[in-house]
Design an enzyme around this catalytic site. Structure first.
Site, mmCIF file in Angstrom:
data_model
loop_
_atom_site.group_PDB
_atom_site.id
_atom_site.type_symbol
_atom_site.label_atom_id
_atom_site.label_comp_id
_atom_site.label_asym_id
_atom_site.label_seq_id
_atom_site.Cartn_x
_atom_site.Cartn_y
_atom_site.Cartn_z
ATOM 1 N N LEU A 159 0.772 -1.223 0.112
ATOM 2 C CA LEU A 159 -0.037 -0.018 0.095
ATOM 3 C C LEU A 159 0.782 1.143 0.044
ATOM 4 C CD1 LEU A 159 -3.069 0.224 0.154
ATOM 5 C CD2 LEU A 159 -2.883 0.465 2.522
ATOM 6 N N PHE A 209 -9.328 -3.443 11.110
ATOM 7 C CA PHE A 209 -8.334 -2.408 10.537
ATOM 8 C C PHE A 209 -8.975 -2.293 9.058
ATOM 9 C CE2 PHE A 209 -4.606 -5.610 10.450
ATOM 10 C CZ PHE A 209 -5.250 -6.453 9.749
ATOM 11 N N GLU A 210 -7.969 -1.278 8.264
ATOM 12 C CA GLU A 210 -8.402 -0.995 6.885
ATOM 13 C C GLU A 210 -9.960 -0.522 6.864
ATOM 14 O OE1 GLU A 210 -5.149 -1.636 5.947
ATOM 15 O OE2 GLU A 210 -5.485 -0.658 3.987
ATOM 16 N N GLY A 211 -10.366 0.171 7.548
ATOM 17 C CA GLY A 211 -11.798 0.386 7.732
ATOM 18 C C GLY A 211 -12.712 -0.481 8.303
#
Lengths: 383, 260
Positions: free
Chosen positions: A95, A365-367
């Site tokens: 990312l 995590f990651e939304g």
């Protein structure tokens, strides 16, 4: 049993073979001890980097492998089925190059990408803040441009940063104007920048080989050419990178669920009660069947989103669906896998309790999965 | 320096390995195979030598169609080209015949400075091929190297024994077999996988080597497997019930088997 995979090319199939070999020979013997001792898996990243597995989805001219997400994600899944912390690390690292590859100028890419994609370096991704998690537009870390326009000075605190203190560079989002989401910009901060410091790692429930800490920017000065793209593009970069990052987490969660399923199935065939293997009891066999269905549908869901992305189509909703489905599947499958092993599953003599702890964070995590539902419902109900 | 590495494609030790019912030879068809792990050390050592100076690494294997995978793996690791000797008549060959085919292939490759092999095969655990091969080629054989340096036309190895460590030199051309202590074989990389697709692999038959089919294969073998049986499943161990004399029974058990 290993997942059945239909790879798009011969080299993709060979990449999966290579990944499995590295996992079997190098990662599997290390994971239990390292997770117990909270050791940073530096050697695992180095081995993966040398094999070219840390830069798969990026252009070959800068050191990547030009592999579609469909292939990159299945490599992440294979790694996760052996060592979840490392797979999450690979996803996070991948990312960190996304804003530069997607939005950076040619000159910036030539200057920085070869190092970032060489496999020798590891990146960190500084987006969240203590008071700005799901609501990233409310971030307060500020980047101030110098009067002569040649540098920026960053001030603020980032939170929940994987690889904090271990990374070679920090892809950092900061505010350049007080215009909410439109006032965010993205910077590439080298690890040796003056004024950069790290808090003690968070004491987490799991993923102990993925050190997560606050990162403090106390007047960190970077050259203006380390602003990726233009001022104000930060929010767009963050959201588009998140779509891709969600697929990485979906793939990792699928691999984790596969590992739990494999361990549960193996145990159920060996463990005997009432004169037969417990796998022969339908109540348990059906539990295994539901686990297989959950893993397979998680895989199908993330691959569908990946293929849309690879074809250049919109995939934001599908990525959110994949993240939601795969991480909920991981939670359920790892929980059920502990159940299959009974008391043994609850002990640290087997990896199942660890899988269950590791699965929990994938829903966060990651939304968070609540945010995924927001993304999905807004798109379904739009117009 | 021209280096030839001899490698073998072997059944995966983690898979279910068995024999062909028809002729009691190793089943190489119905099992996943791979480049013998002991041969990876030979490939790695050759690559290190080639990288350190001017050198070309040719990887040589004798085996059926599937053995091409062993060459591919070595090419992915970085070898420059491959030679695959593939002929149905070779099926069932013993070490004597294998060394003949390898020797003729190496002669055909020509102007070889160094032949490197692993220390044994992981399927038949045969370890005599390196010596046989050196004899057929008229080369000095320095075997079981746990360290190898080549300098000024001389190969120097270290051989670690139980009681002593030997340093042995041989003038090139020479044959060296290496142990699993000599290095840490590299993995292929993505770049290596892509590059391997373009590397040349020659496939030769026995006729190409001028070897008569009657000299190889099961019929020419000096030894053959007469019969085989699967190892019986492990039976349950002996359970000692402690009736106040558990310790004595345990000691008796161990002493009976000369453990104490």
């Amino acid at each position: 049993m290993p997942a059945t995979r239909l790879m798009p090319t011969d080299e993709a199939a060979e990449l999966i073979e290579l990944t499995r070999e590295i996992c079997r020979k190098d990662l599997a013997p290390e994971v239990d001890g390292a997770e117990r001792d909270h050791t940073f898996p530096e050697k695992a990243f180095r081995t993966l980097g040398r094999a070219g597995l840390l830069s798969l989805p990026y252009p070959e001219e800068f050191g990547g492998a030009d592999q579609p997400y469909e292939v990159y994600l299945q490599v992440v899944e294979e790694i996760a089925s052996v060592w979840m912390s490392v797979a999450v690390g690979v996803s996070v690292h991948s990312l960190t190059a996304y804003p530069l590859v997607t939005f950076g100028s040619r000159a910036q890419q030539e200057a920085h990408l070869p190092g970032m994609l060489s496999g020798d370096q590891l990146g960190a991704y500084c987006l969240s803040e203590p008071l700005a998690g799901s609501d990233i537009a409310s971030m307060t870390t500020r980047a101030t441009r110098s009067d002569d326009g040649t540098t920026y000075s960053l001030k603020g605190t980032k939170a929940w940063i994987s690889h904090a203190g271990h990374a070679d560079y920090y892809t950092t989002f900061a505010r350049t104007a007080d215009t909410g989401g439109r006032g965010l910009s993205t910077f590439l901060v080298p690890a040796d920048a003056t004024g950069l410091s790290f808090a003690a790692p968070e004491r987490k429930m799991g993923l102990h080989c993925d050190p997560v800490a606050q990162v403090m920017f106390d007047g960190v000065t970077v050259d203006a050419d380390r602003l990726i793209g233009e001022e104000g593009q930060g929010m767009r970069m963050a959201l588009s990178a998140l779509d891709a990052g969600r697929l990485g987490i979906a793939a990792a969660a699928t691999g984790l669920a596969q590992a739990a399923l494999d361990a549960a199935a193996a145990y159920a065939k060996e463990r005997r009660q009432f004169g037969r293997a417990i796998a022969e009891f339908q109540g348990l066999a059906f539990l295994i069947a539901d686990m297989e269905a959950a893993v397979t549908s998680a895989r199908a869901t993330y691959l569908h989103a990946a293929r849309l992305k690879d074809a250049g189509r919109a995939f934001s909703k599908e990525a959110a669906v994949a993240k939601l489905v795969a991480t909920d599947a991981a939670m359920k499958v790892t929980t059920d896998a502990v159940q299959v092993l009974g008391g043994a599953g609850y002990t640290q003599d087997f990896p199942l309790e660890r899988y269950m702890r590791e699965a929990k964070v994938t829903q966060i995590f990651e939304g968070t999965n609540q945010i995924q539902r927001l993304v999905i419902s807004r798109q379904v109900l739009a117009g | 320096m021209n280096i030839v590495v001899c490698v073998k494609y072997v059944p995966d030790a983690q898979a279910e390995r068995t024999f062909n019912a028809s002729d009691n030879t190793t089943d190489r068809e119905n099992v996943d195979g791979l480049l013998s792990e002991l041969d990876e050390y030979a490939v790695e050592e050759a690559l290190k030598l080639a990288e350190a100076g001017e050198g070309e690494v040719t990887v040589l294997t004798v085996g059926p169609d599937s053995a091409a995978d062993a060459i591919k793996k070595a090419l992915q690791m970085g070898a420059d080209k491959g030679v695959h000797v593939n002929d149905a008549a070779i099926h069932g060959s013993d070490a004597v015949a294998t060394s003949l085919v390898l020797a003729e292939a190496i002669k055909k490759i020509g102007s070889v400075d160094l032949v490197i092999t692993g220390m044994a095969s992981t399927d038949g655990t045969m370890g005599v091929v390196p010596a046989m091969l050196a004899e057929r080629l008229g080369l000095p054989a320095v075997t079981y190297a746990s360290e190898l340096t080549v300098d000024g036309g001389v190969a120097t190895i270290r051989r670690d024994g139980d009681a002593s460590t030997q340093t042995i030199t041989a003038t090139l051309p020479a044959l060296v077999s290496v142990t699993d202590q000599i290095n840490e074989p590299r993995y292929p990389s993505f770049k290596g996988i892509m590059a391997a697709k373009k590397k040349p692999v020659d496939t030769w038959s026995l006729a190409d080597l001028g070897v008569d089919a009657s000299q190889v294969g099961l019929d020419a073998a000096w030894t053959r497997v007469e019969s085989f049986a699967a190892r019986p499943p492990r039976s349950q161990g002996q359970i000692v019930t402690d009736e106040g004399d558990g310790g004595q029974k345990l000691a008796a058990f161990l002493s009976e088997r000369k453990f104490v």
